[in-house]
Design an enzyme around this catalytic site. Sequence first.
Site, PDB file in Angstrom:
ATOM      1  N   ARG A 244      91.606 -63.787   0.691  1.00  0.00           N
ATOM      2  CA  ARG A 244      90.553 -64.418  -0.095  1.00  0.00           C
ATOM      3  C   ARG A 244      90.220 -65.762   0.507  1.00  0.00           C
ATOM      4  O   ARG A 244      91.093 -66.429   1.078  1.00  0.00           O
ATOM      5  CB  ARG A 244      91.011 -64.667  -1.539  1.00  0.00           C
ATOM      6  CG  ARG A 244      90.814 -63.487  -2.482  1.00  0.00           C
ATOM      7  CD  ARG A 244      89.331 -63.223  -2.761  1.00  0.00           C
ATOM      8  NE  ARG A 244      89.128 -62.102  -3.657  1.00  0.00           N
ATOM      9  CZ  ARG A 244      89.062 -60.814  -3.292  1.00  0.00           C
ATOM     10  NH1 ARG A 244      89.185 -60.476  -2.028  1.00  0.00           N
ATOM     11  NH2 ARG A 244      88.846 -59.866  -4.180  1.00  0.00           N
ATOM     12  N   GLU A 273      82.303 -68.288  -0.007  1.00  0.00           N
ATOM     13  CA  GLU A 273      81.448 -67.257   0.597  1.00  0.00           C
ATOM     14  C   GLU A 273      80.346 -66.821  -0.388  1.00  0.00           C
ATOM     15  O   GLU A 273      80.554 -66.915  -1.597  1.00  0.00           O
ATOM     16  CB  GLU A 273      82.296 -66.050   1.025  1.00  0.00           C
ATOM     17  CG  GLU A 273      82.974 -65.319  -0.103  1.00  0.00           C
ATOM     18  CD  GLU A 273      83.865 -64.181   0.410  1.00  0.00           C
ATOM     19  OE1 GLU A 273      84.740 -64.426   1.252  1.00  0.00           O
ATOM     20  OE2 GLU A 273      83.669 -63.054  -0.072  1.00  0.00           O
ATOM     21  N   HIS A 291      83.265 -60.015   4.692  1.00  0.00           N
ATOM     22  CA  HIS A 291      84.045 -59.428   3.587  1.00  0.00           C
ATOM     23  C   HIS A 291      83.835 -57.911   3.504  1.00  0.00           C
ATOM     24  O   HIS A 291      83.340 -57.389   2.492  1.00  0.00           O
ATOM     25  CB  HIS A 291      83.678 -60.108   2.252  1.00  0.00           C
ATOM     26  CG  HIS A 291      84.752 -59.980   1.215  1.00  0.00           C
ATOM     27  ND1 HIS A 291      85.006 -60.922   0.264  1.00  0.00           N
ATOM     28  CD2 HIS A 291      85.648 -58.982   0.976  1.00  0.00           C
ATOM     29  CE1 HIS A 291      86.000 -60.529  -0.521  1.00  0.00           C
ATOM     30  NE2 HIS A 291      86.407 -59.350  -0.112  1.00  0.00           N
TER      31      HIS A 291
HETATM   32  C1  DGY Z   1      89.081 -56.394  -3.015  1.00  0.00           C
HETATM   33  O1  DGY Z   1      89.124 -55.244  -3.471  1.00  0.00           O
HETATM   34  O2  DGY Z   1      89.593 -57.341  -3.596  1.00  0.00           O
HETATM   35  C2  DGY Z   1      88.343 -56.592  -1.741  1.00  0.00           C
HETATM   36  O3  DGY Z   1      88.413 -57.898  -1.294  1.00  0.00           O
HETATM   37  C3  DGY Z   1      86.882 -56.178  -1.930  1.00  0.00           C
HETATM   38  O4  DGY Z   1      86.419 -55.648  -0.758  1.00  0.00           O
END
Ligand code: DGY
Length: 335
Positions: A244, A273, A291
């Site tokens: 993240r 982001e 992402h």
């Molecule tokens: C999640 O599932 O948390 C991913 O980052 C989304 O693609």
Amino acid sequence: MPTQNSKPAVLLTRAIFPEIVERLRAHFEVESNPDDASWDAAELARRLQGKSGVFTTGVERMDAALLAQCPMLKICANMTVGYNNFDLDAMTAAGVLGTNAPDVLTETTADFGFALLLATARRISESERFLRAGRWQRWSYDMFSGAEVHGTTLGIIGMGRIGQAIARRGAMGFGMQVVYHNRSRLDAAVEARCQARYVGKEELLRSADHVMLVLPYSSGVHHTIGAAELTLMKPSATLINIARGGIVDDAALATALRTKRIAAAGLDVYEGEPRVHPDLLEVPNVVLTPHIASATPGTRRAMADVAVDNLIGYLVHGKAVTPLNSAALEALRHG
Ligand code: DGY
């Protein structure tokens, strides 16, 4: 207002597979967002009026201010495994269940983590940019010489399901020595399955040739990697973030890349982001992706299906499949 026999109403915050909308329509009055419009918090609150459930994509902030405006809301179902868009305490206080979508994206995301590691270590994006710019005149022995991957040390911070899937790829596919750091040490049997050894964070940063971040975001892990941690890493090391934004101090990372404090980085997630720190856009030794770690049609569809399963499970049958705060809600209900 729904009548006694009418279906509960749910909101889909973003455009999604038509089959998913159809699945929801079989059980709910659905307000969808086929044009994939961007809604701010006020618009989201407006559209949530009269809704019992909301299908979210991991970015819609569900906090006390929003929940106070949506008294009918009972469930927020993320199609992502990460749920740092949820203020779970505020949701519990408002009597709202949160759900996420674990498991179905594990292997796909681990594949991507490895792809990003390989692209970063072997300078694939950088060399492709060079070629496309027409700058390739002749072969030379040290052109885009990168870092070895097989047989090196992989350090994984965050050893949940995805971290473990990455460890297996590293150990069994690439003959890497895998070290990991996690909130808590894994069972010996799981460590053996992943061929991974538990170490402290500092030892991991000092010893790993490639550091992969796979931990969930919370304020407690904000800037897990900042200037001080980057200083501990080998100058030849690479850093991969598929976790993240906010886990890495992106400004400090850009400086470390520019000054060659570390060799390279691969990032799929960013602080704030979709904005990307402008300094990261200026350095050549970073691979930047938007992402997309879980982005295959099959996996994204499976993730969306879990969110639908949760909405149907909770609003129609009274039980969600992957609840996050059901115990806290129960405790609150029974005083
Ligand atoms: C999640 O599932 O948390 C991913 O980052 C989304 O693609």
